[in-house]
Design a protein around this motif. Structure first.
Motif, short mmCIF file in Angstrom:
data_model
loop_
_atom_site.label_atom_id
_atom_site.label_comp_id
_atom_site.label_asym_id
_atom_site.label_seq_id
_atom_site.Cartn_x
_atom_site.Cartn_y
_atom_site.Cartn_z
N GLU A 272 57.29 71.98 13.99
CA GLU A 272 58.40 72.96 13.98
C GLU A 272 59.43 72.52 12.94
OE1 GLU A 272 62.40 74.59 16.50
OE2 GLU A 272 61.21 72.76 17.25
N PRO A 273 59.79 73.22 11.90
CA PRO A 273 60.52 72.70 10.76
C PRO A 273 61.78 71.99 11.15
CG PRO A 273 59.56 74.76 10.27
CD PRO A 273 59.19 74.59 11.72
N LEU A 274 62.42 71.11 10.85
CA LEU A 274 63.73 70.68 11.32
C LEU A 274 65.05 71.64 10.65
CD1 LEU A 274 63.30 66.82 10.49
CD2 LEU A 274 63.41 68.01 12.89
N GLY A 275 64.43 72.32 9.72
CA GLY A 275 65.58 73.35 8.78
C GLY A 275 65.79 74.33 10.03
N HIS A 276 64.95 74.76 10.84
CA HIS A 276 65.11 75.71 11.88
C HIS A 276 66.20 75.19 12.84
CE1 HIS A 276 63.51 77.66 15.74
NE2 HIS A 276 64.42 78.77 14.92
N ARG A 277 65.93 74.04 13.27
CA ARG A 277 67.06 73.53 14.03
C ARG A 277 68.31 73.28 13.44
NH1 ARG A 277 64.01 68.97 18.07
NH2 ARG A 277 62.19 70.21 18.70
N ARG A 278 68.33 72.64 12.30
CA ARG A 278 69.63 72.64 11.51
C ARG A 278 70.33 74.01 11.52
NH1 ARG A 278 66.39 69.37 7.88
NH2 ARG A 278 66.61 67.41 8.36
N GLU A 279 69.55 75.01 11.36
CA GLU A 279 69.99 76.35 11.08
C GLU A 279 70.58 76.81 12.49
OE1 GLU A 279 68.80 81.00 9.97
OE2 GLU A 279 67.20 79.33 10.14
N ALA A 280 69.97 76.45 13.54
CA ALA A 280 70.64 76.72 14.87
C ALA A 280 72.01 76.03 15.10
CB ALA A 280 69.64 76.46 15.82
N ALA A 281 71.77 74.87 14.73
CA ALA A 281 73.20 73.92 14.58
C ALA A 281 74.19 74.36 13.92
CB ALA A 281 72.76 72.47 14.54
N ARG A 282 73.92 75.00 12.67
CA ARG A 282 74.88 75.51 11.89
C ARG A 282 75.51 76.74 12.49
NH1 ARG A 282 71.55 73.76 7.57
NH2 ARG A 282 70.63 76.06 7.41
N GLU A 283 74.57 77.70 13.05
CA GLU A 283 75.11 78.64 13.68
C GLU A 283 75.93 78.33 14.98
OE1 GLU A 283 71.75 81.11 14.43
OE2 GLU A 283 71.56 81.73 12.28
N ALA A 284 75.70 77.59 15.61
CA ALA A 284 76.25 77.01 16.61
C ALA A 284 77.72 76.57 16.40
CB ALA A 284 75.63 76.07 17.65
N LEU A 285 77.70 75.78 15.37
CA LEU A 285 79.09 75.31 14.84
C LEU A 285 80.07 76.37 14.11
CD1 LEU A 285 80.98 72.63 14.00
CD2 LEU A 285 79.60 72.62 11.96
N PHE A 286 79.46 77.33 13.47
CA PHE A 286 80.02 78.14 12.88
C PHE A 286 80.74 79.24 14.02
CE2 PHE A 286 80.35 82.73 11.39
CZ PHE A 286 81.29 82.61 10.55
N ALA A 287 79.82 79.23 15.16
CA ALA A 287 80.40 80.09 16.63
C ALA A 287 81.65 79.36 16.94
CB ALA A 287 79.28 80.62 17.26
N LEU A 288 81.61 77.88 17.04
CA LEU A 288 82.84 77.37 17.60
C LEU A 288 83.99 77.35 16.58
CD1 LEU A 288 80.70 74.28 19.04
CD2 LEU A 288 81.84 76.25 20.11
N LEU A 289 83.76 77.51 15.33
CA LEU A 289 84.73 77.26 14.39
C LEU A 289 85.29 78.60 13.92
CD1 LEU A 289 83.46 74.73 11.55
CD2 LEU A 289 85.13 74.21 13.57
N LEU A 290 84.62 79.84 14.39
CA LEU A 290 84.99 81.01 13.71
C LEU A 290 86.48 81.40 14.46
CD1 LEU A 290 84.80 83.83 12.48
CD2 LEU A 290 83.39 84.36 14.32
#
Length: 444
Positions: free
Chosen positions: A138-156
């Motif tokens: 599994e690409p680590l970029g996929h996990r980083r993208e999911a983490a970024r989206e979670a962070l954005f959802a928390l910061l929004l």
């Protein structure tokens, strides 16, 4: 002098900044927890996927005519795979792979369990006594993208919360400090001579002792000033009658005395008594200027008051005063007529006494209630000019005087919230002395 900052502004910004920092800290903590849980979920998905695909792969390979031949698993629809896998034997020979799998991202020899490369997270499992292995990447970029989206959802929500909390905090602080703001406005609205207690209800507990201390200080100051004014006024008033009586007796003695030292001495005593009488009059004017009541309840037209005052002085000074009035019929001000008379009398007396005797004194009034008194004479040094409005200060020590004229004028100007400026040389001239007073205009 460093300008003071608003308590309301400091509280609003401080509370909002503090809440924002707390929110950011909580967001970072929550994001770390979410990232950990996401990694666990993704690892579990890798493991579950391997355990689901491996039995099917074993069955598929066992039913082939050529079990050792590599085979690509066809896809029903072209798409980008997040999970790619290889099925290999113990020697590393590929027996089956997903359609988008890249063998270069896997190790040469199949392994079991989790491992991480530079760009991929891998999981391996075996079957048939470790003769067949499946590895899923599994690409680590996929996990980083999911983490970024979670962070954005928390910061929004924070971007929406900051202006809302700033506005809410500002309104709450303003509501909480409304009594303090009312106290400030009550102080700002006071005149120069108003020393009455400042009454504002429901002050905060931190400010209430300060307000009480200020009121006590105002009361003590008012009592001290009233005692000083009372002493000045009473002393001047009580001196007027005996001074007049003594002056009359000295004048009679001077008239009856024969030529000689006695008449000269009587003349000196008479001059001294006249100076003392003028000083008494100045003290009375000073007590009037400091005692309040300098503003009139009804607007007063300054033109007839000024014309009458100048005409009265011209009768005593030999028409030395030139008056210039505005073109309009009237100029109304809120200054009390008696206070204006005292102000004009002191300015003209000062100009006549210290100006050139062979030049007229110019008195003018503008439509904006600007009173100007200009006399000729030598230029007054700047170091002397800035102290002329102090009590008992005179520009020319050789000329007799009390040194109270401009001090009385300044006291009246401050009492009516006006403005006074001394200029030397006078405006548009190379010499002379000028006093400009901007009197308060009556509202139209």
């Amino acid at each position: 002098m460093k300008s003071s900052s608003s308590l309301q502004k400091r509280l609003g910004l401080g509370l909002t900044l503090g809440m924002t920092l707390l929110w950011l800290g909580a967001t970072v903590g929550a994001w770390l927890v979410v990232q950990h849980e996401l990694n666990e979920a993704f690892d579990s998905a890798l493991e579950e996927t391997a355990q689901r695909i491996l039995p099917l792969a074993v069955l598929e390979i066992s039913n082939r005519e050529e079990p050792r031949e590599a085979q690509h698993v066809a896809t029903l629809k072209m798409h980008n795979e997040y999970l790619t896998y290889l099925v290999r034997d113990a020697s590393g020979k590929i027996l089956m792979q997903s359609h988008d799998a890249n063998p270069k991202i896997f190790s040469k020899r199949p392994t079991e369990g989790f491992s991480t490369s530079q760009k991929y997270r891998l999981y391996g499992a075996s079957a048939l006594r470790q003769t067949l292995f499946i590895e899923i990447a599994e690409p680590l970029g996929h996990r980083r993208e999911a983490a970024r989206e979670a962070l954005f959802a928390l910061l929004l929500p924070l971007f929406l919360l900051i202006p809302v909390s700033l506005l809410g905090t500002w309104l709450f602080v303003r509501f909480s400090l409304r009594s303090v703001l009312a106290y400030r406005r009550a102080i700002e609205a006071r005149g120069v001579g108003d020393l009455s207690p400042i009454k504002v209800a429901r002050l905060p507990a931190e400010i209430d002792p300060v307000a009480e201390a200020v009121n006590h200080l105002l009361e003590r100051l008012r009592n001290a000033l009233e005692a000083e004014r009372s002493f000045t006024a009473n002393s001047a008033h009580e001196l007027r009658t005996p001074l007049a009586s003594t002056l009359a007796q000295i004048q009679r003695l001077h008239h009856e005395a024969p030529e000689g030292p006695l008449r000269v001495r009587a003349q000196k005593i008479e001059n001294a008594l006249r100076e003392l009488s003028r000083l008494s009059e100045k003290l009375m004017q000073l007590a009037k200027a400091e005692g309040g009541g300098l503003l009139s309840e009804t607007p007063q037209d300054l033109i007839p008051l000024l014309a009458h005052g100048v005409d009265e002085w011209n009768q005593h000074s030999g028409q030395r005063i030139v008056l210039q009035l505005p073109s309009q019929a009237s100029v109304y001000s809120t200054i009390d007529p008696d206070a204006f008379g005292i102000l004009l009398r002191n300015l003209i007396e000062n100009a006549l006494k210290y100006g050139a005797t062979d030049q007229p004194v110019q008195v003018s009034l503008t439509e904006q209630a600007q009173l100007r008194v200009v006399n000729s004479g030598p230029v007054v040094p700047e170091s002397v000019l800035e102290h002329l409005t102090e009590r008992f200060v005179r520009g020319h020590s050789e000329i007799s005087g009390s040194g109270l004229g401009l001090a009385i004028a300044k006291t009246i100007v401050q009492g009516v919230n006006a403005r006074m400026k001394l200029l030397s040389p006078a405006t548009g001239r190379q010499d002379g002395f000028e006093v400009c007073v901007w009197l308060p205009l009556a509202p139209s």
